[in-house]
Enzyme design. Structure first.
Site, PDB file in Angstrom:
ATOM      1  N   ARG A 149       0.826  -1.212   0.000  1.00 35.99           N
ATOM      2  CA  ARG A 149       0.000   0.000   0.000  1.00 35.99           C
ATOM      3  C   ARG A 149       0.855   1.254   0.000  1.00 35.99           C
ATOM      4  O   ARG A 149       0.511   2.245  -0.619  1.00 35.99           O
ATOM      5  CB  ARG A 149      -0.965  -0.048   1.179  1.00 35.99           C
ATOM      6  CG  ARG A 149      -2.002  -1.174   0.995  1.00 35.99           C
ATOM      7  CD  ARG A 149      -2.809  -1.409   2.264  1.00 35.99           C
ATOM      8  NE  ARG A 149      -3.823  -2.424   2.057  1.00 35.99           N
ATOM      9  CZ  ARG A 149      -3.653  -3.721   2.272  1.00 35.99           C
ATOM     10  NH1 ARG A 149      -2.470  -4.170   2.689  1.00 35.99           N
ATOM     11  NH2 ARG A 149      -4.629  -4.572   2.067  1.00 35.99           N
ATOM     12  N   ASP A 205      -0.852  -7.344  -3.190  1.00 37.18           N
ATOM     13  CA  ASP A 205      -2.185  -7.016  -2.691  1.00 37.18           C
ATOM     14  C   ASP A 205      -2.939  -6.290  -3.795  1.00 37.18           C
ATOM     15  O   ASP A 205      -2.470  -6.196  -4.935  1.00 37.18           O
ATOM     16  CB  ASP A 205      -2.093  -6.160  -1.424  1.00 37.18           C
ATOM     17  CG  ASP A 205      -3.252  -6.403  -0.462  1.00 37.18           C
ATOM     18  OD1 ASP A 205      -4.409  -6.196  -0.883  1.00 37.18           O
ATOM     19  OD2 ASP A 205      -3.010  -6.795   0.691  1.00 37.18           O
ATOM     20  N   HIS A 264      -7.403 -10.169  -2.380  1.00 40.21           N
ATOM     21  CA  HIS A 264      -6.312  -9.189  -2.443  1.00 40.21           C
ATOM     22  C   HIS A 264      -5.518  -9.373  -3.739  1.00 40.21           C
ATOM     23  O   HIS A 264      -4.288  -9.307  -3.747  1.00 40.21           O
ATOM     24  CB  HIS A 264      -5.409  -9.321  -1.222  1.00 40.21           C
ATOM     25  CG  HIS A 264      -6.093  -8.950   0.064  1.00 40.21           C
ATOM     26  ND1 HIS A 264      -6.354  -7.645   0.420  1.00 40.21           N
ATOM     27  CD2 HIS A 264      -6.614  -9.716   1.063  1.00 40.21           C
ATOM     28  CE1 HIS A 264      -6.982  -7.619   1.583  1.00 40.21           C
ATOM     29  NE2 HIS A 264      -7.161  -8.860   1.997  1.00 40.21           N
ATOM     30  N   ASP A 293      -7.106 -14.332   3.484  1.00 44.27           N
ATOM     31  CA  ASP A 293      -8.037 -13.506   4.262  1.00 44.27           C
ATOM     32  C   ASP A 293      -8.931 -12.673   3.352  1.00 44.27           C
ATOM     33  O   ASP A 293      -8.607 -12.400   2.202  1.00 44.27           O
ATOM     34  CB  ASP A 293      -7.267 -12.585   5.202  1.00 44.27           C
ATOM     35  CG  ASP A 293      -6.385 -11.597   4.450  1.00 44.27           C
ATOM     36  OD1 ASP A 293      -5.662 -12.036   3.533  1.00 44.27           O
ATOM     37  OD2 ASP A 293      -6.428 -10.391   4.761  1.00 44.27           O
ATOM     38  N   GLU A 294     -10.054 -12.268   3.904  1.00 42.38           N
ATOM     39  CA  GLU A 294     -10.960 -11.271   3.323  1.00 42.38           C
ATOM     40  C   GLU A 294     -11.293 -11.555   1.857  1.00 42.38           C
ATOM     41  O   GLU A 294     -11.347 -10.658   1.020  1.00 42.38           O
ATOM     42  CB  GLU A 294     -10.354  -9.877   3.463  1.00 42.38           C
ATOM     43  CG  GLU A 294     -10.179  -9.449   4.921  1.00 42.38           C
ATOM     44  CD  GLU A 294      -9.569  -8.078   5.075  1.00 42.38           C
ATOM     45  OE1 GLU A 294      -9.923  -7.367   6.046  1.00 42.38           O
ATOM     46  OE2 GLU A 294      -8.728  -7.697   4.226  1.00 42.38           O
ATOM     47  N   TRP A 310      -5.740 -13.697  13.307  1.00 41.86           N
ATOM     48  CA  TRP A 310      -5.804 -12.229  13.322  1.00 41.86           C
ATOM     49  C   TRP A 310      -7.167 -11.699  13.756  1.00 41.86           C
ATOM     50  O   TRP A 310      -7.250 -10.589  14.283  1.00 41.86           O
ATOM     51  CB  TRP A 310      -5.424 -11.675  11.949  1.00 41.86           C
ATOM     52  CG  TRP A 310      -6.483 -11.774  10.878  1.00 41.86           C
ATOM     53  CD1 TRP A 310      -6.732 -12.835  10.076  1.00 41.86           C
ATOM     54  CD2 TRP A 310      -7.408 -10.746  10.491  1.00 41.86           C
ATOM     55  NE1 TRP A 310      -7.764 -12.556   9.202  1.00 41.86           N
ATOM     56  CE2 TRP A 310      -8.195 -11.271   9.438  1.00 41.86           C
ATOM     57  CE3 TRP A 310      -7.652  -9.446  10.929  1.00 41.86           C
ATOM     58  CZ2 TRP A 310      -9.211 -10.532   8.818  1.00 41.86           C
ATOM     59  CZ3 TRP A 310      -8.664  -8.713  10.316  1.00 41.86           C
ATOM     60  CH2 TRP A 310      -9.422  -9.247   9.277  1.00 41.86           C
ATOM     61  N   TYR A 326      -2.228  -4.901  15.920  1.00 44.38           N
ATOM     62  CA  TYR A 326      -2.208  -4.200  14.634  1.00 44.38           C
ATOM     63  C   TYR A 326      -1.696  -2.787  14.881  1.00 44.38           C
ATOM     64  O   TYR A 326      -2.400  -1.934  15.413  1.00 44.38           O
ATOM     65  CB  TYR A 326      -3.600  -4.193  14.006  1.00 44.38           C
ATOM     66  CG  TYR A 326      -3.853  -5.391  13.113  1.00 44.38           C
ATOM     67  CD1 TYR A 326      -3.568  -6.684  13.558  1.00 44.38           C
ATOM     68  CD2 TYR A 326      -4.361  -5.241  11.833  1.00 44.38           C
ATOM     69  CE1 TYR A 326      -3.787  -7.780  12.748  1.00 44.38           C
ATOM     70  CE2 TYR A 326      -4.584  -6.332  11.011  1.00 44.38           C
ATOM     71  CZ  TYR A 326      -4.289  -7.607  11.472  1.00 44.38           C
ATOM     72  OH  TYR A 326      -4.506  -8.695  10.667  1.00 44.38           O
ATOM     73  N   PHE A 327      -0.469  -2.536  14.441  1.00 41.45           N
ATOM     74  CA  PHE A 327       0.185  -1.272  14.773  1.00 41.45           C
ATOM     75  C   PHE A 327      -0.225  -0.133  13.846  1.00 41.45           C
ATOM     76  O   PHE A 327       0.256   0.992  14.019  1.00 41.45           O
ATOM     77  CB  PHE A 327       1.704  -1.451  14.766  1.00 41.45           C
ATOM     78  CG  PHE A 327       2.239  -2.178  15.976  1.00 41.45           C
ATOM     79  CD1 PHE A 327       1.391  -2.601  16.994  1.00 41.45           C
ATOM     80  CD2 PHE A 327       3.590  -2.444  16.101  1.00 41.45           C
ATOM     81  CE1 PHE A 327       1.886  -3.270  18.105  1.00 41.45           C
ATOM     82  CE2 PHE A 327       4.100  -3.103  17.209  1.00 41.45           C
ATOM     83  CZ  PHE A 327       3.243  -3.518  18.211  1.00 41.45           C
ATOM     84  N   ASP A 328      -1.104  -0.390  12.863  1.00 39.32           N
ATOM     85  CA  ASP A 328      -1.677   0.728  12.113  1.00 39.32           C
ATOM     86  C   ASP A 328      -2.815   1.379  12.897  1.00 39.32           C
ATOM     87  O   ASP A 328      -3.304   2.448  12.509  1.00 39.32           O
ATOM     88  CB  ASP A 328      -2.159   0.286  10.731  1.00 39.32           C
ATOM     89  CG  ASP A 328      -2.965  -0.999  10.743  1.00 39.32           C
ATOM     90  OD1 ASP A 328      -2.606  -1.912  11.497  1.00 39.32           O
ATOM     91  OD2 ASP A 328      -3.949  -1.103   9.992  1.00 39.32           O
ATOM     92  N   THR A 370      -0.003  -0.464   5.807  1.00 42.35           N
ATOM     93  CA  THR A 370       0.491   0.887   5.577  1.00 42.35           C
ATOM     94  C   THR A 370      -0.452   1.768   4.761  1.00 42.35           C
ATOM     95  O   THR A 370       0.003   2.712   4.109  1.00 42.35           O
ATOM     96  CB  THR A 370       1.871   0.829   4.885  1.00 42.35           C
ATOM     97  OG1 THR A 370       1.754   0.125   3.645  1.00 42.35           O
ATOM     98  CG2 THR A 370       2.897   0.153   5.776  1.00 42.35           C
ATOM     99  N   GLU A 371      -1.765   1.514   4.792  1.00 36.50           N
ATOM    100  CA  GLU A 371      -2.687   2.412   4.087  1.00 36.50           C
ATOM    101  C   GLU A 371      -2.431   3.873   4.445  1.00 36.50           C
ATOM    102  O   GLU A 371      -2.513   4.754   3.581  1.00 36.50           O
ATOM    103  CB  GLU A 371      -4.143   2.086   4.438  1.00 36.50           C
ATOM    104  CG  GLU A 371      -4.694   0.826   3.829  1.00 36.50           C
ATOM    105  CD  GLU A 371      -4.662  -0.336   4.802  1.00 36.50           C
ATOM    106  OE1 GLU A 371      -5.494  -1.230   4.687  1.00 36.50           O
ATOM    107  OE2 GLU A 371      -3.764  -0.339   5.685  1.00 36.50           O
TER     108      GLU A 371
END
Length: 767
Positions: free
Chosen positions: A170, A199, A269, A331-332, A399, A424-426, A475-476
């Site tokens: 990202r 992604d 993704h 995921d997702e 997660w 989640y550090f974002d 990192t969005e």
């Protein structure tokens, strides 16, 4: 290591008194993070002086000693040298590899007045012992003799996988920046670097057989004004890592005893890959590489040709990463396109599968088999559990909380715990208005530290499957490396202690006493750690007449030694200590800082209290009307230079000033910006709400309570001003003397939404 009771005071007590409490013992808690398994204080100190030599015999010991010497140099420490073979026995510092020292990552560190000795079975343990010795030394003391307290340390890690994930998709990081992060991981004794390389927003790794993955998939046009050049034309940004760069990073990591685990995500993704090769998608969609955030609906199909493509990609990536694990994501994966595609439904039937979840499970098993044939173990996010039995040897990254990890462990699969709730550090670490963009669901350092990755509900055999713990950095919101460092440090120190130190010995108060020493080492290495956890926050309540205000002071980590001034000077150790909310006249300038050992932990913060500032609230100071999904978002422009940052509930952009004093107020001024609505919401799209516009471009409306009476309205312009903002002044109508001001903009939030920057109450003439 659990400290004696005399070393575990409540932090509100004067911390300097610790050195006087009990003896013989360390003058304060042993300044090591992560805390070692055991440490016994000795008598006296070792005096380390510049020019001393290290006895390091054998290749592993010499390499580790050279790394230690380089680390001292880089952090401003004393210059040491390797002893010549003939004089090695007389060297006062010894690095020894010996079979008697324990496991591969275990070490022993002995400091006496005469000698320092680190011993370990393998080079990894020796390296970790050297990292401990480095922390025991005062930071940045190159010339004077360094006094190191005598101690005997025996240490080994609690968990085998001590990881950090970096999203290089990202927002992209240079090789040099990745290596800086690896350096910092090493001093925390972390040993797994999970590298997110593909992604929706980009493909970041060279694949020779499929060059369009990087030629097309590695490029995107940034969202909004940030993607428009001076000539008004779109600007593409392209970035990827060559195979040689990947090899260099993997080699650099290995030298620091860090294994790099790559991630190539399937079946979701996948937008960047499908944009490059449409035949990989469902019914050949024509896509562009995504420049937004959220959960995109684009999946790989499960055709044989696509599976061959994926195996060919893995075949090129596998040789670059010598570690055991390979992450395939999982995921997702929003399966709507699979459900509506006749071709995909036929494929499910052809394979004899039950449904779409089973199809994902089939893909996971197919790739798991391929990886196993090439000596790798498959690992994926916890959604891979939904597709049926996993391949033998498969591991799970839990997660979505810890439940997936519990399920996987009970089924006999190894687990890495990495829950979004804690690691989640974002997500932002404080509620400070100085925080950069991110997700404001707070994950403060204390929450990271309090996480236990080994659930008590598992029996002893099942607990053995919890092989590790990992923090993730998506990192969005991090368009530069400074923001990555802000997000990671110092929370990574809490993660390191969770991963390394015995659970029974963990003590938050002790950790906080040890943390300032590590911060000094961060500064010596120029690590851009977050200052916000160590800065004072203000809670202000004006009096009814506006002539004074009550101000509460707090620090996010509760060191509880706040010093403040009101005379314009910077706080010092002998400045007034904060003990209770302050009542101050208007105007007042208040400065405050958090102190530890008579030194400020971060620069002072300043609160300017005037009649005008009391009538103004920034978006950070306002409540969200519902708080359904609040984000701290950066504006889309300008392309270069600083950008505004807004707190916005993207499901319901609406701001509330509770109990706003409106007596004598004639109008309200709102400074507003506008930015693209760049979120893919998948099955949450129905949660996005907005009020229908009554005029061509919508209105700015102010209500007394979100369901209350309209007290002000003004038509919106077609566009904001040249600077990206619009200042709107709204006369109040039938407003009471106090109101819960509810502010929102009507009209669809797609493709662009108006956002509030600040609001000011404007008195009537003569007030």
């Amino acid at each position: 290591m659990r400290l004696p009771a005399c070393f575990r005071p409540v932090l509100r007590v004067a911390l300097a008194a610790l050195s006087l409490v009990c003896a013989p013992a360390f003058a304060s808690p042993l300044p090591l993070i992560p805390a070692p398994q055991s440490a016994t204080p000795g008598e006296g100190h070792f005096s380390l002086q510049p020019g001393m030599t290290i006895d390091a015999r054998g290749e592993d010991a010499r390499r580790t000693a050279e790394q230690f010497i380089d680390l001292l140099h880089d952090s401003g420490g004393p210059a040491l040298t390797l002893a010549e073979d003939g004089n090695a026995e007389d060297a006062p510092i010894q690095f020894i590899v010996t079979p008697a020292a324990g496991g591969a990552e275990a070490y022993s560190l002995q400091v006496t007045p005469e000698r320092i000795q680190i011993s370990a079975t393998q080079s990894a343990g020796l390296f970790y012992g050297a990292m401990s010795l480095w922390q025991l030394m005062p930071a940045g003391n190159a010339q004077s003799p360094v006094q190191i307290a005598s101690v005997s340390i025996t240490d080994r890690p609690r968990l085998a996988w001590r990881g950090l994930m970096l999203d290089s998709v990202r927002h992209f990081q240079s090789v040099e920046e990745v290596e800086r992060l690896l350096d910092a991981m090493a001093i925390h004794k972390l040993n797994v670097f999970h590298w997110h390389l593909a992604d929706d927003q980009g493909w970041r790794i060279q694949i020779d057989q499929y060059p369009l993955l990087t030629e097309v998939g590695g490029c995107r046009v940034p969202m909004g004004d940030g993607g428009i050049g001076e000539n008004g034309q779109p600007i593409q940004e392209c970035a990827f890592y060559t195979k040689d760069q990947i090899r260099a990073v993997v080699r650099y990591a290995a030298q620091r005893h860090i294994t790099v685990v790559p991630e190539i995500d399937i079946p979701g993704h996948a937008t960047a890959a499908i944009a490059a090769y449409p035949e990989l998608g469902v019914d050949r969609p024509q896509l562009q590489v995504a420049n937004g955030a959220g959960v995109f609906p684009n999946l790989f199909n499960a055709d044989e040709s696509t599976m061959t493509f994926l195996e060919n990609v893995l075949g090129e990536v596998i040789p670059l990463f010598p570690g055991t694990f390979f992450d395939i994501g999982g995921d997702e994966a929003v399966k709507d396109s699979w459900k509506t595609s006749k071709h995909m439904q036929a494929r499910i039937k052809q394979l004899g599968l039950k449904d779409e979840e089973a199809l994902q499970g089939w893909m996971v098993n197919r790739l798991g088999t391929y990886l196993a044939q090439h000596g790798k173990r498959i690992i994926g996010w916890d959604e891979i559990l939904a597709g049926g039995p996993l391949p033998d040897g498969a591991a799970v990254m839990s997660w979505r909380g810890i439940d997936g990890g519990i399920e996987a462990a009970r089924k006999g699969h190894d687990v890495v715990m990495t829950p979004v709730t804690h690691l989640y550090f974002d997500y932002l670490q404080t509620d400070s208005p100085a925080e950069p963009p991110g997700r404001p669901l707070l994950i403060p350092l204390q929450k990271v530290y309090g996480f236990d990755p080994v659930p008590a509900v598992l029996d002893e055999a099942q607990r053995q499957h919890i092989i590790g713990v990992q923090a993730n950095v998506f990192t969005e919101h991090m368009h530069n490396f400074d923001r990555v460092e802000h997000a990671v440090f110092p929370r990574i120190a809490a993660l390191a202690e969770v991963a390394w130190s015995p659970q029974a010995s963990r003590d938050l108060d002790s950790f906080k006493l040890r943390l300032p020493n590590l911060l000094a080492h961060y500064r010596a290495l120029h690590i851009g750690y977050a200052r916000t956890p160590f800065q004072v926050l203000f809670d202000t309540t004006p009096s009814a007449d506006g002539h004074q205000a009550t101000v509460g002071l707090r620090d996010p980590l509760d060191y509880a030694d706040i010093r403040y001034t009101t005379d314009g000077s910077a706080p010092k150790a002998d400045s007034q200590r904060y003990t209770a909310p302050l009542t101050v006249p208007i105007p007042t300038t208040l400065q405050a800082a958090v102190f530890f050992d008579d030194k400020p932990l971060a620069p002072a913060t300043t609160l300017q209290l005037t009649s005008e500032t009391l009538r103004t609230r920034s978006d950070e100071q306002l409540a969200m009307c519902t708080g359904a999904l609040m984000l701290r978002l950066e504006d889309d422009g300008p392309r270069e230079g600083p950008r505004a940052v807004y707190n916005v509930d993207i499901f319901n952009p609406c701001w509330e000033w509770k109990n706003a004093p409106l007596a004598g107020i004639a109008s309200i001024t709102v400074r507003a910006g506008r930015m693209p609505y760049f979120f893919e919401l998948a099955h949450d799209e129905h949660l996005r709400t907005f009020k229908k516009a009554k005029s061509a471009f919508g209105e700015l409306e102010i209500h007394d309570g979100c369901d209350g009476a309209l007290i002000g309205s003004l038509p919106l312009p077609k566009d904001p001003g040249a600077d990206g903002f619009q200042t709107l002044t709204i006369p109040l109508q039938n407003a009471s003397s106090q109101a819960n001001l509810c502010v929102f903009f009507t009209g669809d939030t797609r493709p662009n939404m108006w956002v509030l920057d600040r609001i000011t109450l404007v008195p009537a003439a003569g007030n």
